[in-house]
Motif scaffolding. Structure first.
Motif, PDB file in Angstrom:
ATOM      1  N   TYR A 105      23.330  39.859 -12.395  1.00  9.16           N
ATOM      2  CA  TYR A 105      22.331  40.925 -12.493  1.00  9.16           C
ATOM      3  C   TYR A 105      22.904  42.297 -12.793  1.00  9.16           C
ATOM      4  N   ASP A 154      12.822  56.143 -13.242  1.00  7.31           N
ATOM      5  CA  ASP A 154      12.379  55.007 -12.432  1.00  7.31           C
ATOM      6  C   ASP A 154      11.462  55.507 -11.319  1.00  7.31           C
ATOM      7  N   MET A 155      10.539  54.642 -10.864  1.00  3.04           N
ATOM      8  CA  MET A 155       9.696  55.017  -9.723  1.00  3.04           C
ATOM      9  C   MET A 155      10.297  54.399  -8.466  1.00  3.04           C
ATOM     10  N   VAL A 197       7.757  55.530 -14.634  1.00  2.00           N
ATOM     11  CA  VAL A 197       7.402  54.146 -14.282  1.00  2.00           C
ATOM     12  C   VAL A 197       6.205  54.175 -13.333  1.00  2.00           C
ATOM     13  N   GLN A 245       3.808  51.550 -10.676  1.00  6.21           N
ATOM     14  CA  GLN A 245       3.861  50.277  -9.942  1.00  6.21           C
ATOM     15  C   GLN A 245       2.441  49.756  -9.711  1.00  6.21           C
ATOM     16  N   ARG A 296       6.693  52.817 -18.185  1.00  6.25           N
ATOM     17  CA  ARG A 296       7.011  51.416 -17.883  1.00  6.25           C
ATOM     18  C   ARG A 296       6.036  51.008 -16.782  1.00  6.25           C
ATOM     19  N   CYS A 346       5.351  48.139 -13.964  1.00 10.57           N
ATOM     20  CA  CYS A 346       5.957  46.991 -13.265  1.00 10.57           C
ATOM     21  C   CYS A 346       5.129  46.704 -12.018  1.00 10.57           C
ATOM     22  N   LYS A 347       5.480  45.633 -11.305  1.00 12.10           N
ATOM     23  CA  LYS A 347       4.730  45.330 -10.071  1.00 12.10           C
ATOM     24  C   LYS A 347       5.126  46.289  -8.952  1.00 12.10           C
ATOM     25  N   THR A 389       8.065  42.800 -16.727  1.00 13.85           N
ATOM     26  CA  THR A 389       7.767  41.670 -15.843  1.00 13.85           C
ATOM     27  C   THR A 389       8.478  40.413 -16.322  1.00 13.85           C
ATOM     28  N   HIS A 390       8.676  39.475 -15.364  1.00 13.19           N
ATOM     29  CA  HIS A 390       9.180  38.145 -15.713  1.00 13.19           C
ATOM     30  C   HIS A 390       8.111  37.109 -15.394  1.00 13.19           C
ATOM     31  N   ASP A 391       6.897  37.582 -15.134  1.00 13.12           N
ATOM     32  CA  ASP A 391       5.839  36.712 -14.645  1.00 13.12           C
ATOM     33  C   ASP A 391       4.992  36.218 -15.818  1.00 13.12           C
ATOM     34  N   MET A 425      12.703  43.437 -19.350  1.00 17.14           N
ATOM     35  CA  MET A 425      13.146  42.529 -18.281  1.00 17.14           C
ATOM     36  C   MET A 425      14.452  43.037 -17.684  1.00 17.14           C
ATOM     37  N   LEU A 426      14.785  42.511 -16.509  1.00 20.42           N
ATOM     38  CA  LEU A 426      16.044  42.885 -15.868  1.00 20.42           C
ATOM     39  C   LEU A 426      17.166  42.009 -16.407  1.00 20.42           C
ATOM     40  N   TYR A 455      17.041  45.939 -18.909  1.00 20.17           N
ATOM     41  CA  TYR A 455      17.555  46.964 -17.986  1.00 20.17           C
ATOM     42  C   TYR A 455      18.954  46.552 -17.561  1.00 20.17           C
ATOM     43  N   MET A 459      14.151  38.222  -2.661  1.00 19.33           N
ATOM     44  CA  MET A 459      15.141  38.260  -3.743  1.00 19.33           C
ATOM     45  C   MET A 459      16.319  37.340  -3.441  1.00 19.33           C
ATOM     46  N   HIS A 503      16.116  34.171  -5.228  1.00 18.33           N
ATOM     47  CA  HIS A 503      16.427  34.276  -6.661  1.00 18.33           C
ATOM     48  C   HIS A 503      17.937  34.271  -6.855  1.00 18.33           C
TER      49      HIS A 503
HETATM   50  C1  LIG Z   1      12.875  46.575 -16.715  1.00 18.42           C
HETATM   51  C2  LIG Z   1      12.402  46.666 -15.305  1.00 18.42           C
HETATM   52  C3  LIG Z   1      12.455  47.884 -14.659  1.00 18.42           C
HETATM   53  C4  LIG Z   1      11.974  48.015 -13.349  1.00 18.42           C
HETATM   54  N1  LIG Z   1      11.891  49.264 -12.775  1.00 18.42           N
HETATM   55  C5  LIG Z   1      11.324  49.384 -11.559  1.00 18.42           C
HETATM   56  C6  LIG Z   1      11.071  50.667 -10.990  1.00 18.42           C
HETATM   57  O1  LIG Z   1      11.354  51.723 -11.575  1.00 18.42           O
HETATM   58  N2  LIG Z   1      10.498  50.719  -9.753  1.00 18.42           N
HETATM   59  C7  LIG Z   1      10.140  49.591  -9.067  1.00 18.42           C
HETATM   60  O2  LIG Z   1       9.577  49.703  -7.965  1.00 18.42           O
HETATM   61  N3  LIG Z   1      10.379  48.361  -9.589  1.00 18.42           N
HETATM   62  C8  LIG Z   1      10.952  48.230 -10.796  1.00 18.42           C
HETATM   63  N4  LIG Z   1      11.142  46.973 -11.329  1.00 18.42           N
HETATM   64  C9  LIG Z   1      10.988  45.767 -10.478  1.00 18.42           C
HETATM   65  C10 LIG Z   1       9.579  45.215 -10.503  1.00 18.42           C
HETATM   66  O3  LIG Z   1       8.731  46.128  -9.828  1.00 18.42           O
HETATM   67  C11 LIG Z   1       9.480  43.840  -9.822  1.00 18.42           C
HETATM   68  O4  LIG Z   1       9.884  43.916  -8.517  1.00 18.42           O
HETATM   69  C12 LIG Z   1      10.304  42.762 -10.496  1.00 18.42           C
HETATM   70  O5  LIG Z   1      10.260  42.895 -11.871  1.00 18.42           O
HETATM   71  C13 LIG Z   1       9.758  41.374 -10.146  1.00 18.42           C
HETATM   72  O6  LIG Z   1       8.406  41.282 -10.526  1.00 18.42           O
HETATM   73  P1  LIG Z   1       7.854  40.353 -11.707  1.00 18.42           P
HETATM   74  O7  LIG Z   1       6.849  41.121 -12.465  1.00 18.42           O
HETATM   75  O8  LIG Z   1       8.962  39.799 -12.489  1.00 18.42           O
HETATM   76  O9  LIG Z   1       7.004  39.241 -10.936  1.00 18.42           O
HETATM   77  P2  LIG Z   1       7.396  38.229  -9.716  1.00 18.42           P
HETATM   78  O10 LIG Z   1       6.076  37.617  -9.377  1.00 18.42           O
HETATM   79  O11 LIG Z   1       8.175  38.923  -8.653  1.00 18.42           O
HETATM   80  O12 LIG Z   1       8.318  37.234 -10.437  1.00 18.42           O
HETATM   81  C14 LIG Z   1       7.824  36.324 -11.413  1.00 18.42           C
HETATM   82  C15 LIG Z   1       8.871  35.279 -11.682  1.00 18.42           C
HETATM   83  O13 LIG Z   1       9.994  35.918 -12.305  1.00 18.42           O
HETATM   84  C16 LIG Z   1      11.203  35.374 -11.829  1.00 18.42           C
HETATM   85  N5  LIG Z   1      12.000  36.435 -11.203  1.00 18.42           N
HETATM   86  C17 LIG Z   1      11.577  37.671 -10.842  1.00 18.42           C
HETATM   87  N6  LIG Z   1      12.607  38.407 -10.370  1.00 18.42           N
HETATM   88  C18 LIG Z   1      13.713  37.607 -10.422  1.00 18.42           C
HETATM   89  C19 LIG Z   1      15.091  37.744 -10.094  1.00 18.42           C
HETATM   90  N7  LIG Z   1      15.579  38.889  -9.618  1.00 18.42           N
HETATM   91  N8  LIG Z   1      15.934  36.670 -10.297  1.00 18.42           N
HETATM   92  C20 LIG Z   1      15.469  35.519 -10.813  1.00 18.42           C
HETATM   93  N9  LIG Z   1      14.185  35.325 -11.149  1.00 18.42           N
HETATM   94  C21 LIG Z   1      13.318  36.335 -10.965  1.00 18.42           C
HETATM   95  C22 LIG Z   1      10.848  34.249 -10.884  1.00 18.42           C
HETATM   96  O14 LIG Z   1      10.794  33.075 -11.602  1.00 18.42           O
HETATM   97  C23 LIG Z   1       9.460  34.640 -10.422  1.00 18.42           C
HETATM   98  O15 LIG Z   1       8.706  33.538 -10.024  1.00 18.42           O
HETATM   99  C24 LIG Z   1      11.546  46.839 -12.647  1.00 18.42           C
HETATM  100  C25 LIG Z   1      11.517  45.611 -13.309  1.00 18.42           C
HETATM  101  C26 LIG Z   1      11.906  45.514 -14.614  1.00 18.42           C
HETATM  102  C27 LIG Z   1      11.785  44.194 -15.305  1.00 18.42           C
END
Ligand SMILES: Cc1cc2nc3c(=O)[nH]c(=O)nc-3n(C[C@H](O)[C@H](O)[C@H](O)COP(=O)(O)OP(=O)(O)OC[C@H]3O[C@@H](n4cnc5c(N)ncnc54)[C@H](O)[C@@H]3O)c2cc1C
Length: 303
Positions: free
Chosen positions: A25, A123-124, A151, A153, A179, A181-182, A221-223, A248-249, A270, A291, A294
């Protein structure tokens, strides 16, 4: 329970062992690591946003050091011709110690990025920072209308109304750039949605508002259900490719990432790096023990 236990004991593990979990990561400790990873991603047609790890400083001298590090990063990355921009966390510049000092540091960083025609994403962070980070964005956008974004949320109940209020600084010429995000922090139920379905529903509601009104959105998001929902909204409003991107991350769901790119959408990853990776990884895990699973999964398979 198991996740909580792992998250709790991880800070006491040897750094080398935690690195085995974290390296998927985090690009590494140095700028060279960030450059290497960014070039690998660029070669796959993926843009990056580079973040120097660190947050919640205790002393303003750290803010000065962090600013200098960002200024050097921007010069280096521009020389390397990397297709990317920068993300930063205002608490690394003392937001919670002295708002004005942090503003001046971040302003200098945005000015540096703007001098190259580049962009800083603020970032938020957690809810005590929300109002201050929105105010910071308003001030910076007034001076650098195309070089700064914020960003939001979807788990915060206030988000849609914040987005509506910020339409007063949006224009066709200088669209607001977000941006969405959740949200990663653990927030109280009075101010944040807690259920997966509720968060997803509000994510798509916020996204619809942004796309319908011409804001630029990084859909972070990765959802899968949200990604599918985003595709439908993009089609419904016939949103041009230069008005949105997916984000995505680094290290997360590369197969899903590939499928989005293959459909012709812009993707930005990211890329965090820096000496603070150990504290960052273990703090994140304590805040959100989910986390841990994960990270454990990452040990056994990729994708
Ligand atoms: C580019 C980017 C920037 C972000 N910036 C911020 C920010 O500024 N402030 C903030 O509060 N949050 C930030 N986030 C985090 C975000 O708020 C979520 O906590 C994070 O993205 C997980 O949510 P999700 O939408 O992927 O859905 P989830 O429902 O959490 O995940 C959906 C699916 O994605 C996969 N997944 C998610 N995370 C992981 C992981 N770490 N490892 C492996 N698989 C995983 C799993 O399969 C999971 O079932 C950022 C996320 C991204 C992608």
């Amino acid at each position: 329970m198991f996740n909580k236990m792992i998250a709790g004991i991880l800070p006491y593990f040897p750094k080398k062992l935690v690195w085995i979990f974290s390296k998927r990561y985090i690009a590494g400790e140095t700028i060279e690591d960030a450059i290497r990873v960014s070039k690998e991603l660029n070669a796959q047609g993926i843009k990056v946003t580079i973040d120097i790890l660190g947050e919640f400083i205790k002393d303003l001298s750290e803010a000065e050091r962090n600013k200098v590090e960002y200024l050097e990063l921007i010069d280096t990355i521009q020389k390397e011709n990397i297709d990317g921009n920068y993300s930063l966390k205002p608490t690394s510049f003392g937001l919670l110690i002295d708002k004005e000092v942090s503003y001046n540091h971040i302003r200098e960083i945005v000015a540096k990025a703007a001098s190259y025609g580049n962009f800083i994403r603020v970032d938020m962070e957690d809810s005590p920072c929300t109002d201050m980070e929105i105010e910071l964005f308003r001030r910076l956008k007034a001076e650098f209308p195309d070089n700064v974004g914020l960003v939001f949320q979807a788990y915060l109940k206030r988000t849609l109304s914040d987005l509506q209020n910020l339409m007063d600084i949006h224009s066709d010429e200088h669209p607001n750039n977000y941006r969405l995000c959740k949200g990663i922090y653990v927030e109280p139920a009075e101010i944040a949605y807690k259920k997966y379905e509720e968060i997803n529903q509000h994510f798509l509601e916020d996204l619809e508002f942004l796309l319908k009104n011409g804001n630029y959105v990084g859909i972070a998001t990765h959802d899968k259900p949200i990604i599918e929902g985003a595709y439908k909204l993009i089609e419904k409003y016939n949103v041009p490719k230069d008005k949105y991107e997916f984000q995505m991350l680094y290290g997360v769901t590369p197969e899903l990432r590939k499928s989005i790119i293959e459909k012709g959408h812009t993707m930005r990853v990211y890329v965090p790096f820096g000496k603070e990776w150990f504290g960052y990884s273990t703090r994140r895990l304590k805040e959100n023990p989910k986390m841990a699973s994960h990270i454990i999964k990452a040990l056994f398979y990729r994708g």
